[in-house]
Design a protein around this motif. Structure first.
Motif, PDB file in Angstrom:
ATOM      1  N   THR A   3      -0.481   1.795   2.176  1.00  0.00           N
ATOM      2  CA  THR A   3      -1.581   1.163   1.426  1.00  0.00           C
ATOM      3  C   THR A   3      -1.141   0.882  -0.001  1.00  0.00           C
ATOM      4  O   THR A   3      -1.972   0.770  -0.904  1.00  0.00           O
ATOM      5  N   ARG A   4       0.151   0.739  -0.185  1.00  0.00           N
ATOM      6  CA  ARG A   4       0.690   0.493  -1.527  1.00  0.00           C
ATOM      7  C   ARG A   4       0.817  -1.000  -1.827  1.00  0.00           C
ATOM      8  O   ARG A   4       1.358  -1.373  -2.872  1.00  0.00           O
ATOM      9  N   GLU A   5       0.309  -1.844  -0.904  1.00  0.00           N
ATOM     10  CA  GLU A   5       0.258  -3.283  -1.182  1.00  0.00           C
ATOM     11  C   GLU A   5      -0.791  -3.530  -2.254  1.00  0.00           C
ATOM     12  O   GLU A   5      -1.927  -3.090  -2.134  1.00  0.00           O
ATOM     13  N   GLY A   6      -0.444  -4.236  -3.291  1.00  0.00           N
ATOM     14  CA  GLY A   6      -1.382  -4.549  -4.364  1.00  0.00           C
ATOM     15  C   GLY A   6      -1.401  -3.516  -5.468  1.00  0.00           C
ATOM     16  O   GLY A   6      -2.046  -3.711  -6.501  1.00  0.00           O
ATOM     17  N   GLY A   7      -0.722  -2.408  -5.299  1.00  0.00           N
ATOM     18  CA  GLY A   7      -0.697  -1.368  -6.325  1.00  0.00           C
ATOM     19  C   GLY A   7      -0.060  -0.117  -5.762  1.00  0.00           C
ATOM     20  O   GLY A   7      -0.006   0.091  -4.553  1.00  0.00           O
ATOM     21  N   ASP A   8       0.446   0.743  -6.644  1.00  0.00           N
ATOM     22  CA  ASP A   8       1.186   1.918  -6.207  1.00  0.00           C
ATOM     23  C   ASP A   8       0.301   3.157  -6.254  1.00  0.00           C
ATOM     24  O   ASP A   8      -0.893   3.091  -6.518  1.00  0.00           O
ATOM     25  N   PHE A   9       0.932   4.316  -5.944  1.00  0.00           N
ATOM     26  CA  PHE A   9       0.304   5.633  -6.074  1.00  0.00           C
ATOM     27  C   PHE A   9      -0.867   5.833  -5.100  1.00  0.00           C
ATOM     28  O   PHE A   9      -1.889   6.398  -5.463  1.00  0.00           O
ATOM     29  N   THR A  10      -0.697   5.353  -3.861  1.00  0.00           N
ATOM     30  CA  THR A  10      -1.726   5.628  -2.846  1.00  0.00           C
ATOM     31  C   THR A  10      -1.097   6.410  -1.696  1.00  0.00           C
ATOM     32  O   THR A  10      -0.903   7.619  -1.811  1.00  0.00           O
ATOM     33  N   PHE A  11      -0.743   5.745  -0.579  1.00  0.00           N
ATOM     34  CA  PHE A  11      -0.265   6.495   0.586  1.00  0.00           C
ATOM     35  C   PHE A  11       0.656   5.621   1.423  1.00  0.00           C
ATOM     36  O   PHE A  11       0.448   4.410   1.551  1.00  0.00           O
ATOM     37  N   SER A  57      -8.269  -2.814  -4.499  1.00  0.00           N
ATOM     38  CA  SER A  57      -7.016  -3.301  -5.085  1.00  0.00           C
ATOM     39  C   SER A  57      -5.807  -2.929  -4.250  1.00  0.00           C
ATOM     40  O   SER A  57      -4.704  -3.411  -4.510  1.00  0.00           O
ATOM     41  N   HIS A  58      -5.966  -2.041  -3.290  1.00  0.00           N
ATOM     42  CA  HIS A  58      -4.868  -1.598  -2.440  1.00  0.00           C
ATOM     43  C   HIS A  58      -5.201  -1.961  -1.004  1.00  0.00           C
ATOM     44  O   HIS A  58      -6.264  -1.596  -0.506  1.00  0.00           O
ATOM     45  N   ASN A  59      -4.323  -2.664  -0.355  1.00  0.00           N
ATOM     46  CA  ASN A  59      -4.591  -3.086   1.005  1.00  0.00           C
ATOM     47  C   ASN A  59      -3.516  -2.576   1.958  1.00  0.00           C
ATOM     48  O   ASN A  59      -2.427  -2.180   1.559  1.00  0.00           O
ATOM     49  N   ILE A  60      -3.848  -2.599   3.231  1.00  0.00           N
ATOM     50  CA  ILE A  60      -2.991  -2.034   4.269  1.00  0.00           C
ATOM     51  C   ILE A  60      -1.852  -2.982   4.618  1.00  0.00           C
ATOM     52  O   ILE A  60      -2.013  -4.197   4.679  1.00  0.00           O
ATOM     53  N   SER A  61      -0.701  -2.396   4.874  1.00  0.00           N
ATOM     54  CA  SER A  61       0.444  -3.116   5.415  1.00  0.00           C
ATOM     55  C   SER A  61       1.029  -2.265   6.532  1.00  0.00           C
ATOM     56  O   SER A  61       1.193  -1.056   6.382  1.00  0.00           O
ATOM     57  N   ASN A  95       6.630  -1.740   3.417  1.00  0.00           N
ATOM     58  CA  ASN A  95       5.999  -1.311   2.175  1.00  0.00           C
ATOM     59  C   ASN A  95       6.266  -2.361   1.124  1.00  0.00           C
ATOM     60  O   ASN A  95       7.365  -2.952   1.071  1.00  0.00           O
ATOM     61  N   ALA A  96       5.318  -2.610   0.259  1.00  0.00           N
ATOM     62  CA  ALA A  96       5.412  -3.727  -0.675  1.00  0.00           C
ATOM     63  C   ALA A  96       6.652  -3.664  -1.550  1.00  0.00           C
ATOM     64  O   ALA A  96       7.309  -4.677  -1.799  1.00  0.00           O
ATOM     65  N   SER A  97       6.983  -2.502  -2.042  1.00  0.00           N
ATOM     66  CA  SER A  97       8.048  -2.394  -3.045  1.00  0.00           C
ATOM     67  C   SER A  97       9.408  -2.067  -2.464  1.00  0.00           C
ATOM     68  O   SER A  97      10.375  -1.902  -3.203  1.00  0.00           O
ATOM     69  N   GLU A  98       9.524  -1.950  -1.134  1.00  0.00           N
ATOM     70  CA  GLU A  98      10.793  -1.566  -0.527  1.00  0.00           C
ATOM     71  C   GLU A  98      11.117  -2.478   0.648  1.00  0.00           C
ATOM     72  O   GLU A  98      10.239  -2.881   1.392  1.00  0.00           O
ATOM     73  N   ASN A  99      12.402  -2.768   0.818  1.00  0.00           N
ATOM     74  CA  ASN A  99      12.860  -3.593   1.926  1.00  0.00           C
ATOM     75  C   ASN A  99      13.120  -2.698   3.133  1.00  0.00           C
ATOM     76  O   ASN A  99      14.247  -2.556   3.602  1.00  0.00           O
ATOM     77  N   THR A 100      12.051  -2.090   3.633  1.00  0.00           N
ATOM     78  CA  THR A 100      12.180  -1.089   4.695  1.00  0.00           C
ATOM     79  C   THR A 100      11.300  -1.495   5.864  1.00  0.00           C
ATOM     80  O   THR A 100      10.284  -0.860   6.159  1.00  0.00           O
ATOM     81  N   TYR A 101      11.680  -2.565   6.538  1.00  0.00           N
ATOM     82  CA  TYR A 101      10.907  -3.073   7.671  1.00  0.00           C
ATOM     83  C   TYR A 101      11.136  -2.186   8.896  1.00  0.00           C
ATOM     84  O   TYR A 101      12.254  -1.734   9.166  1.00  0.00           O
TER      85      TYR A 101
END
Length: 641
Positions: A390-398, A470-474, A478-484
């Motif tokens: 849930t770190r799409e759109g912002g950090d420090f969630t889960f 402000s935080h959405n599910i992916s 993860n939004a900030s990492e290239n870890t598909y």
């Protein structure tokens, strides 16, 4: 009532120019006396109530001898005036001079604004003049004046207005004459669509335009199927055979009618083989129509063709198809077929590890404090890759991810900072093997379950934030990492509460969430046809009651095969989990004990140390589990010694 009257004839008591009059007295039930007097030839002259009798002479007023006593006449009738003695009027006329004896009449042209007026002499052969006035008797305006009956008058008039006509002569015995008021002849022809009595045949439900001509105003009937009952042009959509009639007026009071027939053609209904059919998502079904011709199917979505008596439908969602037949007259008959798309069995989604992921649009809902996230995953590699975030759109969630060292990792934050970035368990997971992961988060810490068994826990202090506007599910990155993620996923469930171990074990085997009232999101992945061409099936619906977090597939190929496509889902595991160190030996014959752990069989993931007694001697052994049997498709583990 019975009339009590007496009548008698008086001697000559008055004279009006050279004429002897007689009076008859009539008394009705003792009422006041009224005298009706007449000339020697029996012609009525007037009424006298007995007043104004002076020295043998009475003053009387002749009938319609003045404007104030004007006699109403009828338009269009031949109004006859019998022999009438009259007196001169003080009203001058423009077409004659001298002493003129006259009688007065009133008329109203009604809706006409023009007419011809004619005065014709009677049998006595007198010639007459006449004048036409507007206004009232106290303020008359002369409009027309004719000195002889040889002349007619074409008068322009105001409809529905009172006018006066004065007939005059130089003789006091004005005699008999006729007054004619002739409306203008209707010089126009009333037509509908250029004819009177025309006909059109139309198809059911169709319309036709009717246009009337010939006048200035038009009124239509009957109202059935008419767009309007007035106006030169109307649109008619009758439901049955109808004769339409229009009344046409020229504005001068002249009216004519015309009619037009609109008939409804007979159209035979068409039929379909089935009005309701179902197809598994990604599958096809053939639709048939008959009893018609020139078939057209709509919408085109999911059809191999839009024409013909049969089509192949491969819809991605429930669709109502309409087939329309057109006959030789251009008339249409339609029928609908509802195709319901059913979901396949338990499916899953395979992520290619390169760029496949599922995005979820943000929703203005905040979940914090306690929550649970579960997922079934089948990794195809040991690498750093994200399962859920849930770190799409912002950090420090889960987020939850797998690590290259075989561990399961999670980060937990409060929306402003991290509460922990080491919510890890070391399991040395096996590739190409389904496993169930559940993280239960509370303000005091976290608990991790693998395949329903307690796998680890940790503490922290704070208010963990799962999601907000402000935080959405992916899913799968993860939004900030290239870890598909590389592998398959199935049955992801998110709760806004902390589930117990018993609920998690039940949730592993259940389809729908075990606590539906607390389910924030639920993805069952039951879309598409496994390993077939699923192009276009890019929706991952949220099956929770709220359905606020619907997902969209990104970059998936969805062609035939496993990679980047919908595939067969996991097997469902049942049973309970008992930790290894909780197992106890059971004394049976031949000094053999059997201990069984019902779970996902994974011989490489753990060892079991068992102490056995042989003839009173202790013997400790460390063994690997032996896999055998199955529970609804999942093998179970047993330890034998």
């Amino acid at each position: 009532m019975t009339a009590n009257y007496e009548a008698y004839t008086l001697q000559t008591v008055f004279t009006i120019p050279a004429t002897r009059y007689f009076a008859t007295r009539a008394r009705m039930g003792g009422s006041n006396s009224v005298f009706t007097y007449g000339g020697s030839n029996g012609t009525q002259g007037g009424n006298w109530d007995g007043s104004n009798f002076v020295n043998g002479t009475i003053n009387v007023s002749l009938l319609n001898d003045e404007c104030s006593g004007a006699k109403p006449v009828t338009i269009g009738a031949n109004n006859y005036n019998s022999n009438q003695y009259s007196t001169p009027s003080a009203v001058p006329v423009s077409c004659a001079s001298g002493t003129l004896y006259d009688t007065w009449y009133s008329f109203n042209p009604g809706n006409y604004n023009a007419m011809t007026i004619k005065v014709t002499a009677g049998t006595q052969g007198h010639d007459y003049g006449y004048a036409i006035y507007s206004g009232d008797c106290s303020n008359l305006t002369e409009l027309y004046c004719q000195a002889s009956t040889a002349n007619t008058t074409d008068a322009t008039l105001m409809p529905n207005t009172t006018y006066y006509i004065r007939v005059f002569s130089d003789l006091s015995n004005i005699g008999g004459f006729y007054i004619q008021f002739m409306p203008p002849a209707c010089s126009f022809t009333a037509l509908i669509n250029g004819e009177n009595g025309g006909r059109s045949d139309i198809c059911p439900g169709e319309s036709i335009t009717l246009t009337a001509t010939g006048g200035t105003s038009y009124t239509w009937a009957p109202a059935n199927g008419l767009s309007s009952t007035t106006g030169a042009t109307v649109t008619v959509t009758p439901s049955q055979f109808t004769d339409y009639v229009v009344t046409v007026s020229d504005g001068n009071g002249c009216e004519k009618t015309a009619y037009y027939t609109v008939a409804i053609r007979t159209v035979f209904p068409i039929a379909v083989a089935q009005e309701n059919v179902s197809v598994i998502e990604g599958g096809s079904v053939t639709l048939y129509a008959f009893n018609g011709s020139n078939y057209v199917w709509t919408p085109a979505t999911g059809l191999n063709t839009t024409t013909g008596s049969s089509v192949i439908a491969t819809p991605l969602e429930d669709t109502v198809y309409t087939v329309t037949s057109t006959d030789e007259n251009g008339c249409h008959a339609s029928k609908t077929v509802t195709v319901t798309v059913t979901q396949p069995g338990d499916n899953a989604l395979f992520f290619d590890g390169g760029d496949d992921y599922v995005s979820v649009a943000p929703y203005p809902q905040t979940v914090s404090g306690s929550y649970t996230v579960e997922a079934w995953v089948q990794p195809f590699d040991q690498r750093n890759m994200h399962i859920f975030s849930t770190r799409e759109g912002g950090d420090f969630t889960f987020d939850i991810s797998l690590k290259s060292n075989g561990s399961i990792h999670a980060d937990i934050g409060d929306g402003a900072s991290w509460l922990t970035t080491t919510a890890d368990i070391s399991v040395n997971y096996t590739i190409n093997t389904w496993m169930h992961i559940a993280y239960v988060i509370t303000p005091s810490g976290y608990t991790v379950y693998r395949n329903g068994c307690l796998a680890g826990s940790g503490t922290f202090s704070g208010t963990p934030l799962l999601i907000d506007g402000s935080h959405n599910i992916s899913i799968g990155k993860n939004a900030s990492e290239n870890t598909y993620f590389f592998g398959a996923m199935d049955d992801i469930k998110v709760y806004s509460t902390a589930l117990s171990q018993a609920s998690i074990v039940a949730d592993m085997a259940a389809g729908a969430p075990v606590l539906p009232g607390s389910a924030l999101a639920y993805y069952d992945f039951n879309k598409g046809t496994p390993e077939m061409n699923n192009t276009g099936i890019t929706a991952l619906p949220d099956k929770s009651a709220g359905a606020h977090y619907n997902g969209t597939l990104n970059n998936f190929q969805l062609n035939t095969g496993i990679i980047s496509n919908w595939i067969k889902g996991r097997y469902i595991t049942t049973g309970a989990c008992t930790p290894a160190n909780g197992l106890t030996a059971k004394q049976i014959s031949q000094n053999t004990a059997s201990l069984q752990w019902i779970a996902d069989c994974n011989p490489e993931s753990f060892d079991v140390h068992v102490t056995a007694l042989y003839g009173g001697r202790s013997n400790g052994r460390t063994i690997k589990p032996e896999c055998y049997g199955s529970v609804r498709g999942k093998r179970t583990s047993a330890w034998l010694f």
